[in-house]
Design an enzyme around this catalytic site. Structure first.
Site, mmCIF file in Angstrom:
data_model
loop_
_atom_site.group_PDB
_atom_site.id
_atom_site.type_symbol
_atom_site.label_atom_id
_atom_site.label_comp_id
_atom_site.label_asym_id
_atom_site.label_seq_id
_atom_site.Cartn_x
_atom_site.Cartn_y
_atom_site.Cartn_z
ATOM 1 N N LYS A 54 -8.110 0.137 -9.111
ATOM 2 C CA LYS A 54 -6.934 -0.358 -9.834
ATOM 3 C C LYS A 54 -5.665 -0.070 -9.039
ATOM 4 C CE LYS A 54 -9.073 0.026 -14.368
ATOM 5 N NZ LYS A 54 -9.391 0.858 -15.529
ATOM 6 N N GLN A 98 -7.456 6.212 -18.603
ATOM 7 C CA GLN A 98 -8.836 5.814 -18.336
ATOM 8 C C GLN A 98 -9.786 6.471 -19.343
ATOM 9 O OE1 GLN A 98 -9.866 3.582 -15.798
ATOM 10 N NE2 GLN A 98 -11.835 3.747 -16.838
ATOM 11 N N ASP A 121 -3.651 -1.993 -21.618
ATOM 12 C CA ASP A 121 -5.073 -2.108 -21.989
ATOM 13 C C ASP A 121 -5.232 -2.948 -23.265
ATOM 14 O OD1 ASP A 121 -6.978 -1.083 -20.303
ATOM 15 O OD2 ASP A 121 -6.701 0.993 -20.973
#
Ligand code: NAP
Length: 293
Positions: A54, A98, A121
């Site tokens: 990422k 995460q 997200d």
């Protein structure tokens, strides 16, 4: 018949290139450098790999990464403190914590603490509610990538019969909402659904997000259907390990009209859509029009 294999890697590379163009435009015209904070807690090897790719993709797109790697013993209060600091930091336009988190940290509380405008997200309850209500907001990356892949094969999804296998908050449910917004007719199936093969055989669009290696067999697929395989499952094969999807690709490819491979299908789109969400969030916070990606 052999299906078209949907090249997620190439489609994601094009999307990343388009995001890079939009990013250069906002940097040049407005001095706005989209910034994404990626927070990793602990040493989960898969998470470490995801986080590294990422950050790499972010730099390639001309954005600014803020990487935080906290020890596995980090307490919930400490992580909440970091999230609050990132919420207040105007150089940070997106925050990604995460998952999974270590057991002493309640993931639901952390997700709810992220500023919804920085929730790249798309997991915050406010963004989930906006999606369900048809209001603009940040949408989870993997479902967004699935829709983009399906639309490379079918210009319009309107009126199509879509079956989504799996009802998680991060894939199945938001995917069903996005399909509804595309005017598809949607059925969501799960572990209590009766006659999965029969249900799947009705689908013009079949999305598998169940985390069960190669469970969807060729005779579950309607001839000519578009099959999008979200699954990432590590299996051992003669002492070696390899990644397979939730769909038996070798069988499905003989029946479907188009199918995504694993790896190289949905996975690369997830990161590309994270970049899309980051540039969108940055523009939204700066009061600029939504970017063209
Ligand atoms: P999850 O939270 O474990 O949810 C799995 C869903 O599948 C649940 O709704 C469950 O039903 C359903 N299910 C499980 N076994 C089933 C069965 N035998 N028959 C019918 N339904 C069944 O998983 P997830 O996070 O949504 O992830 C799904 C898969 O996608 C995993 O392989 C994951 O690694 C992968 N994934 C990939 C990406 C990517 O970027 N490519 C991103 C996210 C996830 P119940 O609700 O009834 O338990």
């Amino acid at each position: 018949m052999s299906a078209q294999v949907i090249d997620g890697k190439a489609i994601a590379a094009n999307l990343r290139a388009a995001v890079a163009v939009e990013t250069r435009r906002v940097v040049t015209a407005h001095g706005l450098v989209p910034g994404l904070a990626v927070v990793l807690v602990g040493e989960n090897p898969a998470s470490k790999t995801y986080v590294a790719s990422k950050s790499r993709a972010l730099v390639e797109a001309g954005m600014r990464p803020f990487d935080y790697h906290l020890p596995a013993a980090t307490g919930e209060g400490e992580l909440l403190g970091l999230v609050n600091a990132l919420n207040a930091d105007t150089a940070v336009h997106g925050i990604l914590v995460q998952l999974p988190l270590p057991p002493q940290i309640n993931a639901t509380r952390i997700i709810a603490a992220v500023d919804p405008d920085k929730d790249v997200d798309g997991f915050h309850p406010l963004n989930a509610g906006r999606l369900a209500s048809g209001l603009p907001g940040l949408v989870p990356c993997t479902p967004l990538g699935c829709i983009k892949l399906a639309k490379t094969v079918n210009a319009s999804l309107a009126g199509m019969e879509a079956v989504v296998l799996g009802r998680s908050n991060i894939v199945g449910k938001p995917l069903a909402q996005l399909l509804l917004a595309e005017n598809a007719t949607v059925t969501v199936a799960h572990s209590r659904t009766r006659d999965l093969p029969g249900l799947c055989r009705r689908a013009d669009l079949l999305f598998a997000a169940i985390g069960r290696p190669e469970m969807v067999r060729g005779d579950w697929v309607k001839p000519g259907a578009t099959v999008i395989d979200v699954g990432i499952n590590r299996v051992s094969d003669g002492g070696k390990s390899r990644i397979v999807g939730d769909v038996n690709f070798a069988e499905a490819v003989n029946v479907a009209g188009a199918v995504t491979p694993v790896p190289g299908g949905v996975g690369p789109m997830t990161i590309a859509c994270l970049l899309v969400n980051t540039v969108r969030a940055a523009c939204m916070q700066a009061g600029l029009p939504a970017p063209g990606v």
